[in-house]
Design a protein around this motif. Sequence first.
Motif, PDB file in Angstrom:
ATOM      1  N   ILE B 103       0.838  -1.209   0.000  1.00 47.74           N
ATOM      2  CA  ILE B 103       0.000   0.000   0.000  1.00 47.74           C
ATOM      3  C   ILE B 103       0.867   1.252   0.000  1.00 47.74           C
ATOM      4  O   ILE B 103       0.468   2.289  -0.511  1.00 47.74           O
ATOM      5  CB  ILE B 103      -1.056   0.025   1.128  1.00 47.74           C
ATOM      6  CG1 ILE B 103      -0.436   0.062   2.501  1.00 47.74           C
ATOM      7  CG2 ILE B 103      -2.017  -1.126   1.022  1.00 47.74           C
ATOM      8  CD1 ILE B 103      -1.474   0.277   3.592  1.00 47.74           C
ATOM      9  N   GLY B 107       0.306   3.991  -2.724  1.00 45.45           N
ATOM     10  CA  GLY B 107       0.044   5.367  -2.318  1.00 45.45           C
ATOM     11  C   GLY B 107       0.994   6.329  -3.005  1.00 45.45           C
ATOM     12  O   GLY B 107       0.583   7.381  -3.515  1.00 45.45           O
ATOM     13  N   LEU B 108       2.270   5.943  -3.048  1.00 46.19           N
ATOM     14  CA  LEU B 108       3.253   6.803  -3.711  1.00 46.19           C
ATOM     15  C   LEU B 108       2.918   6.944  -5.191  1.00 46.19           C
ATOM     16  O   LEU B 108       3.046   8.033  -5.766  1.00 46.19           O
ATOM     17  CB  LEU B 108       4.660   6.227  -3.527  1.00 46.19           C
ATOM     18  CG  LEU B 108       5.240   6.355  -2.113  1.00 46.19           C
ATOM     19  CD1 LEU B 108       6.553   5.604  -1.996  1.00 46.19           C
ATOM     20  CD2 LEU B 108       5.443   7.817  -1.744  1.00 46.19           C
ATOM     21  N   SER B 110      -0.023   6.814  -6.524  1.00 47.31           N
ATOM     22  CA  SER B 110      -1.163   7.722  -6.682  1.00 47.31           C
ATOM     23  C   SER B 110      -0.733   9.164  -6.456  1.00 47.31           C
ATOM     24  O   SER B 110      -1.310  10.100  -6.994  1.00 47.31           O
ATOM     25  CB  SER B 110      -2.287   7.353  -5.713  1.00 47.31           C
ATOM     26  OG  SER B 110      -2.009   7.839  -4.424  1.00 47.31           O
ATOM     27  N   PHE B 111       0.320   9.331  -5.659  1.00 42.89           N
ATOM     28  CA  PHE B 111       0.825  10.676  -5.389  1.00 42.89           C
ATOM     29  C   PHE B 111       1.552  11.229  -6.622  1.00 42.89           C
ATOM     30  O   PHE B 111       1.358  12.375  -7.007  1.00 42.89           O
ATOM     31  CB  PHE B 111       1.758  10.637  -4.179  1.00 42.89           C
ATOM     32  CG  PHE B 111       2.347  11.958  -3.809  1.00 42.89           C
ATOM     33  CD1 PHE B 111       1.545  12.965  -3.285  1.00 42.89           C
ATOM     34  CD2 PHE B 111       3.701  12.204  -3.969  1.00 42.89           C
ATOM     35  CE1 PHE B 111       2.073  14.190  -2.937  1.00 42.89           C
ATOM     36  CE2 PHE B 111       4.243  13.430  -3.628  1.00 42.89           C
ATOM     37  CZ  PHE B 111       3.432  14.428  -3.111  1.00 42.89           C
ATOM     38  N   PHE B 112       2.392  10.389  -7.247  1.00 45.06           N
ATOM     39  CA  PHE B 112       3.189  10.882  -8.365  1.00 45.06           C
ATOM     40  C   PHE B 112       2.402  10.922  -9.680  1.00 45.06           C
ATOM     41  O   PHE B 112       2.557  11.825 -10.474  1.00 45.06           O
ATOM     42  CB  PHE B 112       4.449  10.029  -8.545  1.00 45.06           C
ATOM     43  CG  PHE B 112       5.457  10.265  -7.460  1.00 45.06           C
ATOM     44  CD1 PHE B 112       5.973  11.540  -7.257  1.00 45.06           C
ATOM     45  CD2 PHE B 112       5.867   9.244  -6.635  1.00 45.06           C
ATOM     46  CE1 PHE B 112       6.897  11.777  -6.249  1.00 45.06           C
ATOM     47  CE2 PHE B 112       6.799   9.475  -5.621  1.00 45.06           C
ATOM     48  CZ  PHE B 112       7.304  10.741  -5.433  1.00 45.06           C
ATOM     49  N   TRP B 113       1.583   9.885  -9.917  1.00 42.63           N
ATOM     50  CA  TRP B 113       0.915   9.796 -11.212  1.00 42.63           C
ATOM     51  C   TRP B 113      -0.536  10.255 -11.165  1.00 42.63           C
ATOM     52  O   TRP B 113      -1.199  10.328 -12.192  1.00 42.63           O
ATOM     53  CB  TRP B 113       0.983   8.357 -11.734  1.00 42.63           C
ATOM     54  CG  TRP B 113       2.315   8.005 -12.306  1.00 42.63           C
ATOM     55  CD1 TRP B 113       2.935   8.606 -13.358  1.00 42.63           C
ATOM     56  CD2 TRP B 113       3.202   6.961 -11.875  1.00 42.63           C
ATOM     57  NE1 TRP B 113       4.145   8.004 -13.607  1.00 42.63           N
ATOM     58  CE2 TRP B 113       4.331   6.990 -12.714  1.00 42.63           C
ATOM     59  CE3 TRP B 113       3.143   6.003 -10.856  1.00 42.63           C
ATOM     60  CZ2 TRP B 113       5.404   6.116 -12.564  1.00 42.63           C
ATOM     61  CZ3 TRP B 113       4.199   5.134 -10.716  1.00 42.63           C
ATOM     62  CH2 TRP B 113       5.329   5.194 -11.558  1.00 42.63           C
ATOM     63  N   GLY B 114      -1.052  10.500  -9.968  1.00 43.47           N
ATOM     64  CA  GLY B 114      -2.462  10.819  -9.870  1.00 43.47           C
ATOM     65  C   GLY B 114      -3.301   9.572  -9.991  1.00 43.47           C
ATOM     66  O   GLY B 114      -2.782   8.479 -10.170  1.00 43.47           O
ATOM     67  N   LYS B 115      -4.631   9.742  -9.895  1.00 45.58           N
ATOM     68  CA  LYS B 115      -5.489   8.563  -9.882  1.00 45.58           C
ATOM     69  C   LYS B 115      -6.111   8.253 -11.240  1.00 45.58           C
ATOM     70  O   LYS B 115      -6.851   7.297 -11.380  1.00 45.58           O
ATOM     71  CB  LYS B 115      -6.606   8.752  -8.847  1.00 45.58           C
ATOM     72  CG  LYS B 115      -6.102   8.686  -7.429  1.00 45.58           C
ATOM     73  CD  LYS B 115      -7.255   8.723  -6.457  1.00 45.58           C
ATOM     74  CE  LYS B 115      -6.831   8.230  -5.108  1.00 45.58           C
ATOM     75  NZ  LYS B 115      -7.958   8.160  -4.188  1.00 45.58           N
ATOM     76  N   TYR B 214      -2.794   3.518 -10.967  1.00 43.44           N
ATOM     77  CA  TYR B 214      -2.001   3.263  -9.754  1.00 43.44           C
ATOM     78  C   TYR B 214      -2.477   2.026  -9.008  1.00 43.44           C
ATOM     79  O   TYR B 214      -1.751   1.462  -8.217  1.00 43.44           O
ATOM     80  CB  TYR B 214      -2.076   4.480  -8.829  1.00 43.44           C
ATOM     81  CG  TYR B 214      -3.392   4.600  -8.100  1.00 43.44           C
ATOM     82  CD1 TYR B 214      -4.537   5.009  -8.762  1.00 43.44           C
ATOM     83  CD2 TYR B 214      -3.493   4.285  -6.754  1.00 43.44           C
ATOM     84  CE1 TYR B 214      -5.743   5.096  -8.120  1.00 43.44           C
ATOM     85  CE2 TYR B 214      -4.701   4.368  -6.096  1.00 43.44           C
ATOM     86  CZ  TYR B 214      -5.819   4.768  -6.785  1.00 43.44           C
ATOM     87  OH  TYR B 214      -7.017   4.836  -6.130  1.00 43.44           O
ATOM     88  N   VAL B 218      -3.374  -4.346  -7.356  1.00 46.91           N
ATOM     89  CA  VAL B 218      -4.051  -5.012  -6.237  1.00 46.91           C
ATOM     90  C   VAL B 218      -4.634  -6.339  -6.673  1.00 46.91           C
ATOM     91  O   VAL B 218      -4.281  -7.409  -6.158  1.00 46.91           O
ATOM     92  CB  VAL B 218      -5.200  -4.134  -5.691  1.00 46.91           C
ATOM     93  CG1 VAL B 218      -5.751  -4.744  -4.417  1.00 46.91           C
ATOM     94  CG2 VAL B 218      -4.756  -2.726  -5.466  1.00 46.91           C
TER      95      VAL B 218
END
Lengths: 335, 292
Positions: B103, B107-108, B110-115, B214, B218
């Motif tokens: 996770i 999370g990283l 989603s932070f760098f590439w966006g969702k 991102y 999962v």
Amino acid sequence: MKKDKKFPKGILVYLLIVTLFPLIVSDSYYQSVGVIIGLHAIVTIGLCLVMGLAGQISLGQAAFWGLGAYTSAVLSTNYGVPPVLGLIAAALVPGLFAYLLARAIAGLQGYYLAMATLAFGYIVQIGIKEWESVTGGSNGLIGIPTIGFFGESEVGMYYLVWGFVTLVLLFSLNILNSRVGRAYRAIHKSEIAATSMGIDVRQFKLSAFVVSGMFAGISGGLYAHYIGILDPQPFGMHESIVFITMVVIGGMTSIWGALVGTVIIEFISEGLVIASHAIPGLKGDIDTIVFGAILVLIVMFMPEGLVPRIRTAYLKYQVKKSEYPEKKKERETVA
Amino acid sequence: MTELLQYIANGIVSGGIYAIVAVGFITIYNVSKVINMAQGEFLMLGGMLTVTFISMKIPYAGAFILSVLIVTGIGILIQKGIISNAKNANPVSLIILTIGLSILIRGLASFFWGKDPFALEPLTSNNPVSIGGVNVAQQSIWVIVSVLLILLALWYLMDKTMLGKKISACSVNPLAAKLMGISPSKMTMLSFAISAATGAVAGIVIAPLSVTAYDVGVLLGVKGFAAAILGGLGNPLGATAAGFLLGLLESMGAGYVSSGLKDAIAFLILIAVLLIKPTGLFGERSVGKGGL
């Protein structure tokens, strides 16, 4: 067994904080945060019994939570069952599912168990999503009646939820300090040794699962009546991992740890919400970054968790002060 | 009949990916007894990095190789920096640790590439080819080719080379391996590198079939883990077969029952199998204790 004198003191402090919180904090938003903390704490205390006491892992705890929520919500919304009866069903249905699952997977260990609970979590979430005629599917279920407890105020709900937390807490602490608790700790240390001492390992694991499922179900039922609307989103793997984070940070082997961990994680979440409003550059799932980092750091540097660590430090301090090593031994018997 | 063949074709494509992820799980598990729940994130990173490099005007082949190298590096870093520091952890702690890693990486990302999801160009044209009335995207053929190549290469590496013998020596008895001058920690590192690299390749070749985002890792990770368990942990051939089986079951379930229920069907069958055979379909290969 001799009872430790510190034990009731801890309970007293806990009761004091819990009772006074809504009187000191009058902001209804923070009162609702208090309610959510209580709801999560019921789940994590149950999960703590499975992970810390029985030494098992459940990657699908949010599924039991969801089962409880939907059981009570569907019964009261679609069939007009009073919420109180709905809550009882919300404890029984997940308990039954937990029993069946645990019966099925009682022979599994380690990674196989992890996979089975993970799969169960997915099955339940997909089931909720797909059984649209009953659960409303992805659109969700709306108009769930609230529980009338001292009116329908935030404070009434707060005391109701924390009343349940207290019951669950006392029940679990009692288990911990009884023959059953010692049996669990024996299983955690070594299943083979426990079996040879006449402990029915299978039975104990089973009951830990069932009890944790029922706790999660009760919390879910309360959540449904509190929030008023449900959709399948919060009952997936993400929430299960958040529950695990709460248990792990506080300390798997400690019931108090589960409670403390829940409060800490909830505070972090709230802090991050505020931070993301204040700092525009914070996009994406900041909370998953933080929770992931917490999990990694805790397992690497503090595998026993926060509460046991503090307790050991405190005991060391006490022993140093009194210079009586016997005392340390005596206190260590209390988990 | 065409319908059935179509489902089988789809099943083989996704099953191949599950097989690669599952073999990745087992490569690490056999040497170190660690189940790396962050395995799916290697696939996500592979796809996302390639998209990023291509948007930086780096040619496809270069982007491909660069991404695989970077993900391999990340795999080694994870092993060196984190997993090897948790030597005495039990399976429960290791699961928690690697879930945390997974996770964290997600999370990283989603932070760098966006969702938002990204699209990756297929290797060759978008036009599907028709084989006996079954329409198959050209990319699907690339997926199957790469899956087979990876599996063959792994088999060759593990069964036919000295390096593979060293790795299995560490998996059977790390202490004895050490006495023979093989470093178990090096072999563990190597196993992480191998499964990160194969994961990255798998992630890149399937990305064009839908989109990459991102959070694609999962479900791929969970399915791969399911295949590894279904085949019997520690058994690479079992995992490969189970991966394909899982893919086929899913696509049949999606076709004949309901596409929403396909994952539930796969997982229900998994639990049912574990009920009857707690060590997976093909049995857990009896491997030694392993070590980090």
